[in-house]
Design a protein around this motif. Structure first.
Motif, mmCIF file in Angstrom:
data_model
loop_
_atom_site.group_PDB
_atom_site.id
_atom_site.type_symbol
_atom_site.label_atom_id
_atom_site.label_comp_id
_atom_site.label_asym_id
_atom_site.label_seq_id
_atom_site.Cartn_x
_atom_site.Cartn_y
_atom_site.Cartn_z
ATOM 1 N N GLY A 41 6.395 -4.213 5.187
ATOM 2 C CA GLY A 41 6.857 -5.265 4.295
ATOM 3 C C GLY A 41 6.030 -5.358 3.034
ATOM 4 O O GLY A 41 6.556 -5.640 1.954
ATOM 5 N N ALA A 42 4.727 -5.108 3.139
ATOM 6 C CA ALA A 42 3.857 -5.156 1.961
ATOM 7 C C ALA A 42 4.277 -4.106 0.943
ATOM 8 O O ALA A 42 4.336 -4.376 -0.263
ATOM 9 N N ALA A 43 4.579 -2.898 1.431
ATOM 10 C CA ALA A 43 5.026 -1.830 0.532
ATOM 11 C C ALA A 43 6.368 -2.177 -0.098
ATOM 12 O O ALA A 43 6.584 -1.971 -1.305
ATOM 13 N N ALA A 44 7.275 -2.715 0.712
ATOM 14 C CA ALA A 44 8.614 -3.041 0.211
ATOM 15 C C ALA A 44 8.560 -4.152 -0.831
ATOM 16 O O ALA A 44 9.228 -4.076 -1.875
ATOM 17 N N LEU A 45 7.780 -5.194 -0.575
ATOM 18 C CA LEU A 45 7.675 -6.298 -1.528
ATOM 19 C C LEU A 45 7.065 -5.838 -2.847
ATOM 20 O O LEU A 45 7.529 -6.219 -3.928
#
Length: 293
Positions: A41-45
């Motif tokens: 999720g960190a990468a996607a955000l």
């Protein structure tokens, strides 16, 4: 140096309507080094925020087995194996990018330190280091030489806890003991980077510049992933061509403004980081609009 304020008038000096002939290659190529198992999720955000901030091409470097997750969450981005950063042809790979964001969700390891060191040593573009990127440097490079050797080429975006770890490397006391303004100045002097200290009235400092205090944002933004979004916004602005100090100031302002617009539409209680991402275009639209005569 004085404390100055980042407001709409400042943002409008930089955020302008696009030329009709603009193509994606002119809007910044950004590499996002983020994410790990359980932390995609960190990468996607971060990647989604860069795209919503106007980046023409966004590439995410992470473990191949995690590609499907990120490509579903951010279909506009491309994915590459993180091993490309350490491969023999890394020079031709890394030279493609106009800015690089490093850290959200990568974990802390010596392998990650070697990767960050390689990126710092072999690229000329501005690097935005956040989260586990900062924690990794504190763990494996307590003099922060990986940063201090490249003045003007790094933006760091610590929250107060991360800032305390960095200040410890500098032999200084904590943010609480020093006060936010003194702490951000000390970090800027020690690291020779542009430093964005997160929190209410986010501060931005760089040696030789006034400390800037942001004027947007609200408590609804105190939610997981909000910092990953900010990293993506700043990396996008660096990719477009703004220097680290301007990109950090504008990024904090636009990020906070998107949060304010989200709060206006949704309220503060249930705001998520993806809500902030969703309202980034309206924040940029407000900054790009001409003021009434």
């Amino acid at each position: 140096m004085n404390v100055i304020y980042t407001d709409m008038n400042y943002a409008r000096q930089f955020i302008k309507p696009r030329d009709p002939d603009t193509h994606k290659g002119q809007c910044g190529r950004v590499l996002i080094v983020a994410g790990s198992e359980g932390m995609c999720g960190a990468a996607a955000l971060c990647a989604k925020a860069a795209i919503r901030s106007g980046s023409g091409l966004v590439t995410v470097a992470l473990d191949e087995k995690l590609f499907p997750i990120v490509q579903v969450l951010v279909p506009e981005a491309t994915c590459v194996p993180r091993s490309r950063i350490m491969a023999k042809d890394r020079d031709s790979f890394l030279s493609r990018f106009d800015s690089i964001a490093i850290g959200p969700g990568i974990g802390v390891s010596e392998e990650n330190y070697q990767m960050i060191y390689r990126i710092m040593q072999e690229t000329e573009c501005i690097k935005v280091i956040d989260a586990d990127g900062l924690n990794t440097l504190c763990s494996y490079d307590n003099k922060l030489s990986c940063m201090t050797a490249y003045p003007g080429k790094v933006v760091i975006t610590p929250h107060p806890g991360e800032a305390d770890r960095l200040l410890k490397c500098a032999g200084a006391s904590t943010v609480r003991e020093m006060g936010r303004e003194n702490a951000v100045r000390a970090l800027a002097d020690f690291t020779r980077a542009t430093v964005l200290l997160k929190g209410n009235e986010t501060l931005v400092a760089q040696s030789g510049h006034d400390v800037s205090c942001n004027t947007t944002g609200n408590p609804g933004m105190a939610t997981g992933g909000s910092g990953d979004v900010l990293t993506g916004v700043i990396a996008s602005l660096c990719g477009i061509g703004y220097n680290g100090y301007a990109a950090a100031r504008i990024g904090a302002f636009i990020h906070g403004l998107a949060g304010d617009i989200a709060a206006e539409h949704l309220g503060q209680w249930g705001m998520t980081s993806m809500d902030i991402v969703s309202f980034l275009p309206l924040a940029f639209k407000a900054a790009a609009e001409k003021q009434n005569p």
